[in-house]
Each structure stands twice: as structure tokens, then as C-alpha cells.
Design an enzyme around this catalytic site. Sequence first.
Site, short mmCIF file in Angstrom:
data_model
loop_
_atom_site.label_atom_id
_atom_site.label_comp_id
_atom_site.label_asym_id
_atom_site.label_seq_id
_atom_site.Cartn_x
_atom_site.Cartn_y
_atom_site.Cartn_z
N ASN A 7 1.09 -1.30 -0.03
CA ASN A 7 -0.06 0.19 0.03
C ASN A 7 0.85 1.14 0.08
O ASN A 7 1.65 1.52 1.04
CB ASN A 7 -1.00 -0.18 1.31
CG ASN A 7 -1.88 1.17 1.36
OD1 ASN A 7 -1.44 2.12 1.15
ND2 ASN A 7 -3.04 0.79 1.67
N HIS A 10 0.82 5.92 1.98
CA HIS A 10 1.79 7.13 2.63
C HIS A 10 2.81 7.84 1.90
O HIS A 10 3.24 8.90 2.47
CB HIS A 10 2.27 6.23 4.07
CG HIS A 10 1.38 5.96 5.00
ND1 HIS A 10 0.75 6.68 5.49
CD2 HIS A 10 0.96 4.74 5.17
CE1 HIS A 10 -0.21 6.06 6.28
NE2 HIS A 10 -0.21 4.96 6.06
N HIS A 43 -5.79 3.59 -1.85
CA HIS A 43 -7.05 3.90 -1.18
C HIS A 43 -7.29 5.24 -1.74
O HIS A 43 -6.68 6.30 -1.42
CB HIS A 43 -7.04 3.93 0.19
CG HIS A 43 -8.37 4.06 0.96
ND1 HIS A 43 -8.38 4.10 2.27
CD2 HIS A 43 -9.75 4.44 0.46
CE1 HIS A 43 -9.78 4.13 2.65
NE2 HIS A 43 -10.46 4.48 1.61
N ARG A 45 -9.67 7.95 -1.11
CA ARG A 45 -10.46 8.55 -0.34
C ARG A 45 -11.42 9.58 -0.77
O ARG A 45 -10.98 10.39 -1.53
CB ARG A 45 -9.87 8.84 0.89
CG ARG A 45 -9.12 8.06 1.91
CD ARG A 45 -8.62 8.40 3.12
NE ARG A 45 -9.63 8.35 3.98
CZ ARG A 45 -9.84 7.43 5.01
NH1 ARG A 45 -8.71 6.64 5.11
NH2 ARG A 45 -10.42 7.59 5.93
N ARG A 49 -7.25 13.07 0.47
CA ARG A 49 -6.19 13.31 1.43
C ARG A 49 -4.87 12.89 0.87
O ARG A 49 -3.70 13.49 1.32
CB ARG A 49 -6.42 12.91 2.98
CG ARG A 49 -6.31 11.74 3.20
CD ARG A 49 -6.33 11.23 4.54
NE ARG A 49 -7.70 11.55 5.15
CZ ARG A 49 -8.37 10.97 6.25
NH1 ARG A 49 -7.42 10.27 7.16
NH2 ARG A 49 -9.55 11.04 6.53
N GLU A 70 -8.59 0.35 -3.04
CA GLU A 70 -9.49 0.25 -1.64
C GLU A 70 -10.51 1.36 -2.01
O GLU A 70 -9.92 2.84 -2.21
CB GLU A 70 -8.38 0.52 -0.50
CG GLU A 70 -8.03 -0.73 0.04
CD GLU A 70 -7.15 -0.14 1.31
OE1 GLU A 70 -7.42 0.82 1.75
OE2 GLU A 70 -6.38 -0.91 1.47
N THR A 101 -8.06 3.63 8.37
CA THR A 101 -9.35 2.63 8.34
C THR A 101 -9.40 2.01 9.57
O THR A 101 -8.83 1.28 10.05
CB THR A 101 -9.37 1.67 7.26
OG1 THR A 101 -8.86 2.24 6.07
CG2 THR A 101 -10.73 0.99 6.90
N GLU A 151 -10.87 -9.44 3.18
CA GLU A 151 -9.54 -9.07 3.81
C GLU A 151 -9.73 -9.17 5.08
O GLU A 151 -10.62 -8.17 5.91
CB GLU A 151 -8.87 -7.71 3.09
CG GLU A 151 -7.86 -7.59 3.85
CD GLU A 151 -7.03 -6.02 3.48
OE1 GLU A 151 -7.12 -5.92 2.02
OE2 GLU A 151 -6.23 -5.39 4.07
N HIS A 190 -3.43 -4.65 7.76
CA HIS A 190 -3.47 -3.48 8.75
C HIS A 190 -2.83 -3.53 9.95
O HIS A 190 -3.03 -4.56 10.60
CB HIS A 190 -5.00 -3.15 9.32
CG HIS A 190 -5.33 -1.56 9.33
ND1 HIS A 190 -4.81 -0.91 10.53
CD2 HIS A 190 -5.93 -0.63 8.44
CE1 HIS A 190 -5.11 0.32 10.14
NE2 HIS A 190 -5.65 0.52 9.16
N1 PXP Z 1 -5.86 -3.09 4.21
C1 PXP Z 1 -6.54 -2.17 4.27
C2 PXP Z 1 -8.10 -2.42 3.98
C3 PXP Z 1 -6.42 -0.75 4.96
O1 PXP Z 1 -7.50 0.23 4.90
C4 PXP Z 1 -4.81 -0.49 4.88
C5 PXP Z 1 -4.63 0.94 5.43
O2 PXP Z 1 -4.77 1.71 4.40
C6 PXP Z 1 -4.12 -1.45 4.93
C7 PXP Z 1 -4.55 -2.70 4.68
C8 PXP Z 1 -2.56 -1.21 5.26
O3 PXP Z 1 -2.35 -0.89 6.55
P1 PXP Z 1 -1.03 -0.52 7.11
O4 PXP Z 1 -0.72 0.75 6.27
O5 PXP Z 1 -1.32 -0.39 8.51
O6 PXP Z 1 -0.20 -1.59 6.77
#
Ligand code: PXP
Length: 238
Positions: A7, A10, A43, A45, A49, A70, A101, A151, A190
Amino acid sequence: MATLGVNIDHIANVRQARQTVEPDPVQFAFLAELGGADSITVHLREDRRHIQDRDIYLLKDIIKTKLNLEMAATEEMLRISKKLLPDYITLVPEKRQEITTEGGLDVKNNEKYLKGYVDSLKSSNIEVSAFIDPANDQINSSGEIGFDFIELHTGKYAQLKGHDQYVELQKIIESSYYAVDLGLVVNAGHGLNYQNVKKVASINNMNELNIGHSIVSRALAVGLERAVREMKTLISIN
Ligand code: PXP
């Protein structure tokens, strides 16, 4: 062996902090693939953001693995996803005020709406995943609606320690077996990091882990020294 979805939200967070063009998450998707990412997750949003509309269309064009979009189950996102046609979509709950999330999607109490939504995505040949807490009622509803994947939310597991973490891990393991028996493909994500990932990765039949924050944090740690050295060299040349 579970595959790895990286992901890159960030990366976009850092860019948006200055509303400029760098770092570009699209370039970092390429690097993540070089490192072995099996898919790239972003994601989009409602408040934009971090990831922007421009990012998702460029990613769709350039990534060589798979694009996992996402998004919240809104009409706007339905329109965008049908235009984009990502490899798959993960439906997540979305609250404007949250930092990330927070909980899983409440599939059980939104079955009717989500069935129509998932049917519409599937009619465009997009596979759909539900980001849910490890709970049998949510898994049952996800199966009945026709989600291809779930998931499992590992955020709670990631926050807990010791025996409590062990108990939450057992919940995730049992949920994954339960879902596989219903014919669902099981992903998880997550809060997973370099310390806590192994136990989740070793769950039988775990399809994919989606990880963002810890990988981007690690990238800063292993990359900052070189970045400073390069700047120092440039400065010292005159
Ligand atoms: N899976 C989902 C559905 C998420 O919303 C996120 C965060 O955007 C992640 C995985 C990844 O989480 P993390 O950034 O804590 O690894």
C-alpha cells in the site's frame, strides 16, 4: 505462501503535505514491484487526502503486477472504478475524521445495498474484496453477497500484546478457515509490521497480506542516510 500487496498511500501523504509533485506514488509503485510486490494497493478516499485521481489512472497504465483499489462503497467510487477497471477492489468503511481505516466494513447490516454494489462491479468483471473484522457473521454475509475475497482486519492483533494478541490471532486463524470453507479467498492486513507479520503470514491458505505504513517507514529508515549524503556531496562541491 502469501503474496504481498504494498500500500503506497503514505508516499502520497508526504507529497500532499506540500501539495507538490514529489514523492510521486507512481514512481514508488515501480520500485515496490522491483522489490517483489505482488500487487499495489491505493485507497482513493472521498476527501482525496493522499491518493489523487491522476495517480490511479497512471498506476493502471504502468504497473506490471495488479492494482487493488481500496474505496468506500459510494456512487462516486462506483463510477470511478468502472472507468478505471482495476484488477480488484477492496471495499472499506470510510469516516472523514479517522486517521486510518478504523474498523471493518459492516457487511451484515448492509447486505442489500452491498449486494447491488458488488453485482454492479462484477458485471464489469472486477473482483471484489470486503475488509472485515474476523467475525463469522460478517464472513457469512460476505459469502452470501458474492464477494470473491475477504480481507481480515489485523489492526486489533497489531495493537495488542502478549496473551491478548495470541487470542486475537486465534480469532483470525479460525475466521480464515471458516471463510475458506465457504469458498472465499482470504487476505489480511492493517498494522502488520516487521515484528508481527510472520504469525499471520504462516496461516494456512492465506492468500495476500496488504501492508503499507511499516514498509514506507522502513524505506525512510534505510534510505535517509543515503539521501543526506547525496545532498551533502552536492553542497560541498563548490
Ligand atoms: N488493508 C486495508 C483495507 C487498509 O485500509 C489499510 C490501510 O490503508 C491496509 C491494509 C494497510 O495498513 P497499514 O498501512 O497499517 O499496513
